[in-house]
Motif scaffolding. Structure first.
Motif, PDB file in Angstrom:
ATOM      1  N   UNK A  32       0.833  -1.200   0.000  1.00 46.40           N
ATOM      2  CA  UNK A  32       0.000   0.000   0.000  1.00 46.40           C
ATOM      3  C   UNK A  32       0.870   1.254   0.000  1.00 46.40           C
ATOM      4  N   UNK A  33       1.917   1.239   0.806  1.00 47.43           N
ATOM      5  CA  UNK A  33       2.820   2.381   0.835  1.00 47.43           C
ATOM      6  C   UNK A  33       3.479   2.628  -0.508  1.00 47.43           C
ATOM      7  N   UNK A  34       3.861   1.552  -1.187  1.00 44.49           N
ATOM      8  CA  UNK A  34       4.447   1.694  -2.515  1.00 44.49           C
ATOM      9  C   UNK A  34       3.461   2.290  -3.498  1.00 44.49           C
ATOM     10  N   UNK A  35       2.189   1.869  -3.401  1.00 44.81           N
ATOM     11  CA  UNK A  35       1.156   2.391  -4.302  1.00 44.81           C
ATOM     12  C   UNK A  35       0.929   3.889  -4.073  1.00 44.81           C
ATOM     13  N   UNK A  36       0.938   4.307  -2.815  1.00 44.79           N
ATOM     14  CA  UNK A  36       0.770   5.730  -2.501  1.00 44.79           C
ATOM     15  C   UNK A  36       1.943   6.536  -3.058  1.00 44.79           C
ATOM     16  N   UNK A  37       3.153   6.021  -2.870  1.00 46.16           N
ATOM     17  CA  UNK A  37       4.341   6.735  -3.349  1.00 46.16           C
ATOM     18  C   UNK A  37       4.309   6.877  -4.875  1.00 46.16           C
ATOM     19  N   UNK A  38       3.921   5.811  -5.565  1.00 47.39           N
ATOM     20  CA  UNK A  38       3.867   5.889  -7.032  1.00 47.39           C
ATOM     21  C   UNK A  38       2.822   6.910  -7.484  1.00 47.39           C
ATOM     22  N   UNK A  39       1.674   6.943  -6.792  1.00 44.10           N
ATOM     23  CA  UNK A  39       0.645   7.920  -7.163  1.00 44.10           C
ATOM     24  C   UNK A  39       1.145   9.343  -6.887  1.00 44.10           C
ATOM     25  N   UNK A  40       1.861   9.515  -5.771  1.00 43.10           N
ATOM     26  CA  UNK A  40       2.407  10.836  -5.454  1.00 43.10           C
ATOM     27  C   UNK A  40       3.372  11.297  -6.541  1.00 43.10           C
ATOM     28  N   UNK A  41       4.216  10.385  -7.019  1.00 40.50           N
ATOM     29  CA  UNK A  41       5.183  10.744  -8.053  1.00 40.50           C
ATOM     30  C   UNK A  41       4.495  11.029  -9.383  1.00 40.50           C
ATOM     31  N   UNK A  42       3.387  10.332  -9.659  1.00 42.82           N
ATOM     32  CA  UNK A  42       2.612  10.638 -10.867  1.00 42.82           C
ATOM     33  C   UNK A  42       2.053  12.061 -10.797  1.00 42.82           C
ATOM     34  N   UNK A  43       1.538  12.422  -9.639  1.00 42.47           N
ATOM     35  CA  UNK A  43       0.956  13.755  -9.461  1.00 42.47           C
ATOM     36  C   UNK A  43       2.019  14.833  -9.615  1.00 42.47           C
ATOM     37  N   UNK A  97       3.637   5.774   6.616  1.00 45.08           N
ATOM     38  CA  UNK A  97       5.062   5.596   6.937  1.00 45.08           C
ATOM     39  C   UNK A  97       5.776   4.848   5.810  1.00 45.08           C
ATOM     40  N   UNK A  98       5.128   3.788   5.294  1.00 48.54           N
ATOM     41  CA  UNK A  98       5.736   3.019   4.205  1.00 48.54           C
ATOM     42  C   UNK A  98       5.888   3.889   2.961  1.00 48.54           C
ATOM     43  N   UNK A  99       4.874   4.715   2.670  1.00 48.41           N
ATOM     44  CA  UNK A  99       4.954   5.620   1.521  1.00 48.41           C
ATOM     45  C   UNK A  99       6.081   6.623   1.690  1.00 48.41           C
ATOM     46  N   UNK A 100       6.240   7.126   2.909  1.00 49.36           N
ATOM     47  CA  UNK A 100       7.305   8.098   3.178  1.00 49.36           C
ATOM     48  C   UNK A 100       8.673   7.501   2.872  1.00 49.36           C
ATOM     49  N   UNK A 101       8.862   6.232   3.238  1.00 46.42           N
ATOM     50  CA  UNK A 101      10.155   5.596   2.964  1.00 46.42           C
ATOM     51  C   UNK A 101      10.410   5.478   1.457  1.00 46.42           C
ATOM     52  N   UNK A 102       9.403   5.060   0.715  1.00 46.40           N
ATOM     53  CA  UNK A 102       9.550   4.966  -0.745  1.00 46.40           C
ATOM     54  C   UNK A 102       9.896   6.321  -1.341  1.00 46.40           C
ATOM     55  N   UNK A 150      -7.326  16.534  -3.061  1.00 46.39           N
ATOM     56  CA  UNK A 150      -7.382  16.718  -4.514  1.00 46.39           C
ATOM     57  C   UNK A 150      -7.257  15.381  -5.224  1.00 46.39           C
ATOM     58  N   UNK A 151      -6.680  14.389  -4.522  1.00 44.39           N
ATOM     59  CA  UNK A 151      -6.524  13.041  -5.077  1.00 44.39           C
ATOM     60  C   UNK A 151      -6.722  12.027  -3.949  1.00 44.39           C
ATOM     61  N   UNK A 152      -7.263  10.876  -4.294  1.00 43.62           N
ATOM     62  CA  UNK A 152      -7.368   9.768  -3.344  1.00 43.62           C
ATOM     63  C   UNK A 152      -6.936   8.497  -4.048  1.00 43.62           C
ATOM     64  N   UNK A 153      -6.078   7.720  -3.407  1.00 49.95           N
ATOM     65  CA  UNK A 153      -5.727   6.408  -3.941  1.00 49.95           C
ATOM     66  C   UNK A 153      -6.339   5.358  -3.021  1.00 49.95           C
ATOM     67  N   UNK A 154      -7.246   4.544  -3.578  1.00 48.99           N
ATOM     68  CA  UNK A 154      -7.906   3.477  -2.829  1.00 48.99           C
ATOM     69  C   UNK A 154      -7.196   2.166  -3.114  1.00 48.99           C
ATOM     70  N   UNK A 155      -7.286   1.237  -2.173  1.00 49.20           N
ATOM     71  CA  UNK A 155      -6.568  -0.023  -2.298  1.00 49.20           C
ATOM     72  C   UNK A 155      -7.509  -1.169  -2.654  1.00 49.20           C
TER      73      UNK A 155
END
Length: 520
Positions: A31-42, A65-70, A185-190
């Motif tokens: 999930x953290x990886x998915x959030x990080x990838x969406x953040x980088x897309x934005x 926390x996992x997204x922050x590390x990515x 402005x954006x939401x990533x659902x799992x």
């Protein structure tokens, strides 16, 4: 696409761990990886970007926390703000918090420390993105003091906001939102989105919604009995019938029983919409005191006068004549502008009980049924009912406020099952509930549809699709989407001032947009 209630998603997560052997920490990592990838897309990349991550004490915080590390590993400048004390973190969240500590990441514990909150405010002012990982699908009720303070700070920043699974303060199942819920402005659902992302006011808080897989096996997701679905363009395009090169007009016939003196406009809109939705022949059966007006108004629709009673409206004494006239029409749209005079009410009730044709019932037909609701479960062919909230309240013998408290989705599901009907509950968003308990949530449309006659148009669209051989659930689901998509096409040139007739004119273009190669 399915939309899972919070308890359904929790069960899917549990099964992934127990049946597939996926540790819950692995799901959090993904999930953290998915959030990080969406953040980088934005952001168009991570290096040098300033990102503020807000985390609560639960699993949503662990995802953050996992997204922050990515993001740190990708070169972003990340600062993590923990709302609660670190000792209150859940077990999995504590794992990923510890990793950040070992990386010497910039972490600020907010709590009741006013100086820390001031620091957070300064960092937000220069952030390129804020990640909201405070609350997820477990939220209900109100935001407590520190969490409310965090949401207010995030909302006032003016920066782009990416919510994890749900904006904090939005309830997953109902879409209810706490005061000061995060406006993302954006939401990533799992794995599967939650209904609250598409039900107001939650939809207003969610921004652009995307859905990311986190490694849960497909067979587990597919086998969970989730009964809510999102209406997607792919779903509609797959169900819309293709027009045969050998088609002729009598293969798609709609009868419209509508209109009375003073309310002829509703009948005209419904009939014209059925034509624009693809019906080959539309015949409008109306009281003789309205027929002359409608004959002058309509050119492509056949207008057929029915006897009027002494008190205006239809005359039940002419019911046998009506049965003869509608014999060639497998689909009937009933109600727009029809009136509720005694003779008209008798005609509608007898028609509901005695015909086996596909009925699409709206407006005054629903008001008549509300006073004769014992008829509803007795209708031979499951009808398509299209009430707005006020009509639904009368049909269900409930106050509108009570329906909102119970929830629009669950109310629509309950009565679709109880009445054996396809129930189109019009609103923002419109819901389509089926007799088997499935509910479809519309995702397109705009406030321009809040105009006189738009419901009459929808009734005609659904009837027009049903006449082309679509089953009643498909006609309702596709009709709702097509109607709203047409309104969105009009709104590109201006939403305020949109009229129901504009939607009718845009229907062919909306349909072509869904099936461009096949229907062009």
């Amino acid at each position: 696409m399915k939309a899972a209630f919070s308890h359904e998603m929790k069960n899917i997560d549990r099964r992934a761990t127990e049946e597939a052997g996926l540790p819950s920490a692995v799901l959090m990592e993904n999930a953290g990886g998915a959030v990080a990838r969406r953040a980088m897309e934005i952001l168009g990349g991570a290096p040098g970007r300033k990102i503020c991550v807000f985390a609560g004490r639960g699993n949503n915080g662990g995802d953050a926390f996992a997204a922050a590390r990515y993001l740190l590993n990708a070169g972003a400048r990340v600062r993590v703000f923990l709302i609660d004390a670190a000792e209150n973190l859940t077990a999995n969240a504590r794992i990923f918090f510890g990793v950040l500590q070992n990386m010497r990441a910039a972490i600020v514990c907010l709590g009741k420390d006013d100086l820390a909150w001031d620091k957070a405010s300064v960092h937000l002012a220069f952030a390129d993105l804020i990640v909201d990982g405070i609350f997820g699908s477990g939220f209900h009720g109100v935001l407590s003091e520190e969490y409310k303070r965090a949401a207010e700070l995030i909302n006032s920043s003016g920066r782009p906001i990416l919510a994890i699974d749900l904006p904090s303060g939005v309830e997953a199942d109902s879409g209810r939102a706490a005061e000061n819920a995060v406006w993302a402005t954006h939401t990533v659902a799992f794995s599967l989105p939650k209904p609250g992302l598409f039900l107001f006011p939650g939809k207003s808080c969610a921004g652009v919604v995307s859905v990311a897989p986190i490694g849960i096996p497909y067979n587990i997701i597919a086998s969970e009995p989730v009964r809510q679905s999102i209406i997607t363009p792919e779903l509609v395009a797959a169900r819309l019938p293709a027009r045969s090169p050998l088609a002729h007009k009598h293969q798609a016939r709609v009868g419209v029983i509508a209109g009375a003196r003073g309310t002829s406009g509703a009948a005209a809109l419904c009939a014209e919409a059925a034509l624009r939705a693809g019906a080959g022949v539309v015949r409008l059966f109306t009281a003789d005191d309205a027929a002359k007006i409608l004959s002058a108004k309509l050119t492509e629709v056949i207008v057929d006068a029915l006897p009027s009673g002494e008190t205006e409206g239809l005359d039940c004494g002419g019911f046998e004549l009506l049965l003869e006239k509608i014999a060639a029409f497998p689909v009937l749209a009933v109600g727009p502008g029809l009136g509720t005079k005694p003779g008209t009410a008798d005609v509608v009730c007898r028609l509901a009980l005695e015909t086996d044709k596909q009925l699409v019932m709206d407006a005054d037909a629903l008001n008549i049924l509300a006073k004769n609701r014992q008829i509803l479960p007795k209708i031979k062919n499951p009808p398509i009912l299209t009430p707005h909230l006020g009509e639904m309240a009368r049909l269900a013998d409930m106050a509108a406020a009570e329906i909102k408290e119970v929830g629009l989705l669950e109310t629509a599901r309950r009565f679709a099952i109880e009445w054996g009907a396809v129930l189109v509950l019009k609103g923002a968003p419109t819901l389509v509930a089926l007799p088997d308990g499935d509910v479809f949530i519309n995702t397109v449309g705009n406030p321009g549809l809040a105009t006189a006659g738009s419901g009459d148009v929808l009734t005609g669209v659904i009837a027009g699709l049903a006449a082309q051989g679509m089953d009643s659930p498909s006609a309702a689901v596709c009709g709702v989407y097509l109607h709203s998509l047409a309104a969105d096409l009009i709104a590109q040139e201006g939403m305020v001032g949109l009229a129901a007739g504009d939607v009718i004119a845009a229907l062919p273009k909306a349909r072509l947009q869904l099936t461009p190669m096949r229907d062009n």
